[in-house]
Design a protein around this motif. Structure first.
Motif: not given
Length: 334
Positions: A9, A11, A76-77, A79-81, A83-84
């Protein structure tokens, strides 16, 4: 969440690593690259390099416009991971705490935290109460606004309905509060227990004897209204729970539908529990305003109670009233 999940996850950088850059240059030179070439797999995954379908083992670079889009999308993918992963940390920590408590009962390393604002206090108390497993103890000495009571009712009711023991102590003066009476009626129907005290007591919330919230006092003894201490220290939680039990044993049960006055007052006594609390405040040197603030009453209401006591006893002055109190057996009543 596992270490592998957390690491994936995190980045990636948008820049190529040294290994990836060396492979990228070899591809630009038209060299044939083996499948295990260092850095080749991530370059293909991000579509920085594209397979040359006309010549197996060779690769061509993606156009620069497409390359920027692909690198941005990859970050972006990631960073999304991340954040989760961050959002899941508190729940995972609570899972680990539960595992610790299952095998031993040492105090939590979290210790005691200072929650400085009302949003912080509300967020942590709501989270803790919603996770309660068997017991919620609350002591609320101040006046709770109708909006606060109505907002807390669904959460408190849900806890009682799922079998959590809920015990609450309010001020005796709260028996005249319509919104508070409605809260008590609803909660007691769900199995909660409510009692009232006419004297000073500490504001507390204790959950499962493992979480406790209590007031923040300054060096001058004043209470910081917007802040609260939150502790998971087992020793502190046990001490506060014992203090709550002492107050609970001295309090009067609040049975919905009974009168708004102080219950349990013997017909032979001259004062109610509320009036005795006011007298104790006078003897302690507090003004009518200070006594009212502690009881959730106006200064005028306190003064009216003092006047009623003087009239009932046939006394002219407050000093006469305090002398009567000092020599009366009623000072021993709760």
């Amino acid at each position: 969440m596992t270490d592998q999940e957390i690491s994936t996850a995190a980045p990636d950088t948008s820049r190529l690593t040294e290994a990836e850059l060396r492979t990228y240059r070899r591809a630009l030179r038209g060299e044939t690259l083996p499948d295990d070439e260092p850095g080749l797999a991530p370059l293909l995954a991000r579509e920085v390099l594209l397979a040359n379908t006309h010549q197996p083992g060779t690769y061509v670079p993606a156009p620069s416009r497409y390359l920027e889009t692909q690198l941005t999308a990859a970050v972006l993918r990631a960073l999304s991971g991340a954040t989760e992963a961050l959002a899941g940390i508190p729940a995972h920590v609570r899972e680990l705490e539960a595992e610790q408590q299952r095998y031993h009962h040492s105090p939590s390393p979290v210790g005691t935290l200072l929650l400085r604002t009302v949003p912080e206090v509300n967020a942590e108390t709501i989270r803790t109460i919603q996770a309660a497993e068997y017991e919620i103890l609350t002591a609320q000495p101040g006046h709770r606004k109708p909006k606060v009571l109505k907002g807390a009712l669904p959460r408190d009711l849900q806890a009682a309905q799922r079998g959590v023991t809920v015990r609450t102590i309010y001020r005796t003066s709260g028996r005249t509060n319509p919104t508070q009476r409605e809260w008590v009626a609803t909660m007691t129907r769900a199995g909660a227990q409510v009692r009232t005290l006419g004297e000073d007591f500490l504001r507390l919330i204790i959950v499962d004897r493992a979480h406790a919230f209590f007031e923040v006092y300054g060096e001058d003894g004043t209470v910081q209204q917007e802040a609260a201490w939150y502790t998971q220290d087992r020793g502190v939680c046990a001490l506060l729970a014992a203090h709550f039990r002492q107050q609970w044993d001295r309090a009067d049960p609040w049975v919905p539908g009974e009168g708004a006055g102080a219950p349990g007052t013997d017909d032979d006594t001259k004062t109610s529990k509320l009036q005795r609390t006011i007298l104790r405040g006078i003897v302690a040197g507090r003004s009518h305003r200070q006594i009212g603030e502690n009881l959730g009453l106006s200064e005028r209401t306190v003064t009216a109670h003092v006047s009623k006591m003087r009239e009932a006893l046939g006394l002219e002055t407050v000093p006469q009233l305090t002398f009567w109190w000092a020599t009366s057996p009623e000072r021993l009543l709760p």
